[in-house]
Design an enzyme around this catalytic site. Sequence first.
Site, PDB file in Angstrom:
ATOM      1  N   SER A   1      75.776  35.126  44.009  1.00  0.00           N
ATOM      2  CA  SER A   1      76.381  35.377  42.714  1.00  0.00           C
ATOM      3  C   SER A   1      75.281  36.879  42.646  1.00  0.00           C
ATOM      4  O   SER A   1      74.474  37.457  44.132  1.00  0.00           O
ATOM      5  CB  SER A   1      75.101  34.318  41.676  1.00  0.00           C
ATOM      6  N   LYS A   2      74.899  37.395  41.523  1.00  0.00           N
ATOM      7  CA  LYS A   2      74.285  38.452  41.236  1.00  0.00           C
ATOM      8  C   LYS A   2      72.941  38.606  42.170  1.00  0.00           C
ATOM      9  O   LYS A   2      72.277  39.880  42.350  1.00  0.00           O
ATOM     10  CB  LYS A   2      74.656  39.246  40.590  1.00  0.00           C
ATOM     11  N   ARG A   3      72.016  38.028  42.446  1.00  0.00           N
ATOM     12  CA  ARG A   3      70.701  37.546  42.902  1.00  0.00           C
ATOM     13  C   ARG A   3      71.009  36.833  43.855  1.00  0.00           C
ATOM     14  O   ARG A   3      70.096  37.093  44.404  1.00  0.00           O
ATOM     15  CB  ARG A   3      70.086  35.729  41.931  1.00  0.00           C
ATOM     16  N   ASP A   4      72.157  36.602  44.565  1.00  0.00           N
ATOM     17  CA  ASP A   4      71.589  36.382  45.910  1.00  0.00           C
ATOM     18  C   ASP A   4      71.280  38.230  46.736  1.00  0.00           C
ATOM     19  O   ASP A   4      71.940  38.948  46.768  1.00  0.00           O
ATOM     20  CB  ASP A   4      73.538  36.051  46.787  1.00  0.00           C
TER      21      ASP A   4
ATOM     22  N   PHE B   1      75.264  45.362  36.069  1.00  0.00           N
ATOM     23  CA  PHE B   1      74.626  45.767  37.502  1.00  0.00           C
ATOM     24  C   PHE B   1      76.641  45.432  37.764  1.00  0.00           C
ATOM     25  O   PHE B   1      77.312  45.613  37.545  1.00  0.00           O
ATOM     26  CB  PHE B   1      74.774  43.370  38.280  1.00  0.00           C
TER      27      PHE B   1
END
Length: 441
Positions: free
Chosen positions: A208-211, A15
């Site tokens: 975070s990378k999920r946002d 990512f």
Amino acid sequence: MSEVRVRFAPSPTGFFHIGSARTVLFNWLYARNTGGTFILRIEDTDKARNTDEALQVLLDGMRWLGLDWDEGPEVGGDYGPYFQSQRGAIYEEYLGKLKAAGRTYEQDGAVFFKISGEPQVLEDAIRGRVERTEEKDFVIVRSDGSPGFHLVNVVDDIAMGITHVIRGEDHLSNTSKHMELFKAFGAPLPVFAHIPLILKEQGKGKMSKRDEGALVEDYQKSGFLSEAVVNYLCLLGWSPKDDSEKMPLKEIIERFGFDGINKGNARFDSRKMSFLNTSYLRELSLDVFIEMARPILLEAGVIDVSVDEAYLKQVMAISQEKVRMPVDIVGISGTFFSEEFEIEPKAEAKVFKKGEPMVCLQEFKEALETLEDYSVAGVEAGMDALVERSGRKRNDFFGVARLAVSGLDRGPGFYELVSVLGKDRMVSRIEAFISSRSEVS
Ligand code: GLU
């Protein structure tokens, strides 16, 4: 070239988070501002996660953003190798120095570093004075024999001659350990600059990378302009002394410095990012805009390779200012290229809410049939005459005519639309619309 040597030291995970992108950017800006060297060093000691694909995600993202490195993977340099996985001998050598100085001991198969226990006073270029005292010896070689993060990170900064360590604030708590190590090696301390975190757009905590909006590749895929993303990332934690927001990169490079970096955390703002993107899109020269739009239109099947270039250019010229995201071009210009388009029910309901749209459309069609000058000014003059003759308002014609020829209630300016579609398309589309409506009633 100045003496400044800075580095971005990612551990590739697959990512490329905008927080990392901003760390690269600040390092890169500092190097370009000072005429220094920007180094890319890959901290790939975790073999399971640090795959070649993960590395490519990172390199692609950096290239897309235009952040080129002077030393590192694929470009080389005098301080290589630039992959930690290939630097085992160097770590051995440095470890030997610590052993010789009596600063290590083994316990349960791991090698520990003996701390000095003295207070470590950091003069951080962003945070100011931060004091911290290590209380426990820490592992520098894991029990499986692999050198640990603190050791390799510091050894590489020394061996690569790094003068400024610019990294995320999440590493601030490691810095006293790192200072202990620098001193144990008898190496001069680099300048440390810890960049504040990026907070989620809504709610609490670090992004975070999920946002939503957290990954660089998502911007690339959805057609953001890299200039806009870079400009936005600069403003995420850094600001020039005035209120400038949209700035060419050249100017940012000139003005960039640690004194402009905020101490407080920065909150992600997707609207500001989109706003910048839109204003960069509007400023593209028509030719550049067309080359950006072409693959999108081809992919969507709006045009094919045999498209009439002059016509394409006319359509793009009147559509560009209406585009907020590159993909919008499909909706805005699609109906210019096909006689088969849907009439949007919402737009239709709006048009048919009041007045006598079908009568107006008929009058408008008749005016078009006798109009000779289809330039924008000519169309406007024709409309003036029609308004005068009929005693109606302009708006009585605009909505229904636009609906009939495009199926929408929005798009490029009306006179421009009529001028580009031209007499034949205008008249035949209106006729088709009228006959489809009379079948219904
Ligand atoms: N590999 C570390 C990271 O990705 C590097 C930290 C540093 O910049 O010193 O967080």
